[in-house]
Design a protein around this motif. Structure first.
Motif, mmCIF file in Angstrom:
data_model
loop_
_atom_site.group_PDB
_atom_site.id
_atom_site.type_symbol
_atom_site.label_atom_id
_atom_site.label_comp_id
_atom_site.label_asym_id
_atom_site.label_seq_id
_atom_site.Cartn_x
_atom_site.Cartn_y
_atom_site.Cartn_z
ATOM 1 N N VAL A 1 62.205 13.330 34.794
ATOM 2 C CA VAL A 1 63.598 13.789 34.869
ATOM 3 C C VAL A 1 64.346 13.283 33.643
ATOM 4 O O VAL A 1 64.401 12.080 33.391
ATOM 5 C CB VAL A 1 64.284 13.306 36.152
ATOM 6 N N GLU A 2 64.897 14.213 32.877
ATOM 7 C CA GLU A 2 65.701 13.881 31.703
ATOM 8 C C GLU A 2 67.093 14.487 31.860
ATOM 9 O O GLU A 2 67.300 15.402 32.661
ATOM 10 C CB GLU A 2 65.040 14.406 30.425
ATOM 11 N N ASN A 3 68.017 13.970 31.074
ATOM 12 C CA ASN A 3 69.408 14.439 31.121
ATOM 13 C C ASN A 3 69.783 15.072 29.790
ATOM 14 O O ASN A 3 69.430 14.563 28.720
ATOM 15 C CB ASN A 3 70.367 13.289 31.441
ATOM 16 N N LYS B 1 67.176 17.922 33.559
ATOM 17 C CA LYS B 1 66.061 18.665 32.972
ATOM 18 C C LYS B 1 64.754 18.107 33.508
ATOM 19 O O LYS B 1 64.506 16.904 33.428
ATOM 20 C CB LYS B 1 66.112 18.557 31.443
ATOM 21 N N LEU B 2 63.910 18.980 34.060
ATOM 22 C CA LEU B 2 62.618 18.595 34.607
ATOM 23 C C LEU B 2 61.531 18.890 33.576
ATOM 24 O O LEU B 2 61.409 20.025 33.107
ATOM 25 C CB LEU B 2 62.333 19.356 35.904
ATOM 26 N N VAL B 3 60.771 17.871 33.221
ATOM 27 C CA VAL B 3 59.723 18.010 32.207
ATOM 28 C C VAL B 3 58.376 17.754 32.864
ATOM 29 O O VAL B 3 58.134 16.645 33.362
ATOM 30 C CB VAL B 3 59.944 17.030 31.041
ATOM 31 N N PRO B 4 57.467 18.745 32.905
ATOM 32 C CA PRO B 4 56.140 18.524 33.499
ATOM 33 C C PRO B 4 55.243 17.759 32.550
ATOM 34 O O PRO B 4 55.205 18.013 31.346
ATOM 35 C CB PRO B 4 55.628 19.947 33.745
ATOM 36 N N LYS C 1 59.172 24.229 34.910
ATOM 37 C CA LYS C 1 60.134 24.625 33.872
ATOM 38 C C LYS C 1 61.126 25.660 34.404
ATOM 39 O O LYS C 1 62.314 25.611 34.098
ATOM 40 C CB LYS C 1 59.391 25.179 32.664
ATOM 41 N N LEU C 2 60.608 26.600 35.206
ATOM 42 C CA LEU C 2 61.499 27.614 35.780
ATOM 43 C C LEU C 2 62.509 26.973 36.734
ATOM 44 O O LEU C 2 63.692 27.347 36.754
ATOM 45 C CB LEU C 2 60.669 28.664 36.514
ATOM 46 N N ALA C 3 62.046 26.000 37.521
ATOM 47 C CA ALA C 3 62.966 25.297 38.419
ATOM 48 C C ALA C 3 64.023 24.526 37.638
ATOM 49 O O ALA C 3 65.199 24.482 38.034
ATOM 50 C CB ALA C 3 62.183 24.345 39.329
ATOM 51 N N SER C 4 63.631 23.931 36.511
ATOM 52 C CA SER C 4 64.585 23.205 35.673
ATOM 53 C C SER C 4 65.640 24.148 35.103
ATOM 54 O O SER C 4 66.843 23.845 35.100
ATOM 55 C CB SER C 4 63.839 22.499 34.536
#
Length: 218
Positions: free
Chosen positions: A84-86, A96-99, A153-156
């Motif tokens: 999880v990033e901002n 922002k979700l980073v896999p 990425k789509l969810a983010s």
């Protein structure tokens, strides 16, 4: 009068800042909308490729169901983690979700496939595609891993899209309130006070002129 002018200056300054914030948010909103559309199209293609790869892996393994090998390979640490990033846009924090895909379980799943192939008694009909069954299964695994990353990425993007949509509506309401309600009200008050002061000044000038004319007559 000075208080009203200061109030008008502060309100106009706040209006300009909110207007710039709204423009920046709308620019980022349009970018995310385009990225979301492209990600949705790419996800559809990846979904089709992953299911085709699963069908090919099933055929390469002689029609056997690969579910038991997949279940046995789910051991130890997860192969995909989400960081999880901002991201800050115009003072708004977007999540922002980073896999992150780890390669620790690749050898583990390959070893399980080798053991299962050596211990399973194959029938004559199951020899079809024996030489590349493991390769097809590994390819299928990579395709579903890419699919899962694309889903994250789509969810983010969807989360950022919804957050920006809500913040933009709130910011635009504030901008419209300042532009169409508060600023015109203050300007009307300034105009009214200015007209009253001018009227008092004219009355005072007329009074002084009358006093001076009486003194001259006397």
């Amino acid at each position: 009068m000075i208080t009203l002018r200061n109030k008008h200056s502060d309100a106009y300054k706040g209006y300009t800042l909110l207007k710039r914030k709204s423009d920046a948010l709308q620019f980022r909103y349009r970018q995310i909308t385009e990225e979301l559309e492209q990600a949705s199209l790419g996800l559809t293609q990846l979904l089709q490729q992953a299911h085709v790869g699963l069908f090919e892996a099933t055929l390469a393994m002689g029609g056997q169901n690969a579910n038991h090998q997949i279940i046995q390979s789910i051991q130890g640490n997860p192969t995909l983690k989400v960081c999880v990033e901002n991201e800050s846009v115009g003072g708004v924090t977007l999540t922002k979700l980073v896999p992150i895909i780890s390669e620790d379980s690749t050898d583990h799943s390959t070893n399980n496939s080798t053991q299962d192939s050596s211990t399973t008694t194959l029938q004559p009909a199951e020899w079809a595609g024996l030489g590349r069954g493991g390769a097809q299964l590994q390819k299928c695994k990579e395709e579903f891993s890419n699919l899962l990353s694309s889903l994250v990425k789509l969810a983010s993007l969807q989360l950022a899209h919804c957050t920006l949509d809500r913040i933009i509506q709130l910011t635009n309401r504030r901008v419209n309130a300042l532009e169409h309600v508060l600023l015109p009200k203050i300007e009307h008050s300034i105009q009214y006070v200015s007209e009253e002061l001018d009227e008092q000044e004219r009355e005072e000038f007329y009074r002084l002129k009358q006093v001076q004319s009486k003194k001259c007559v006397e």
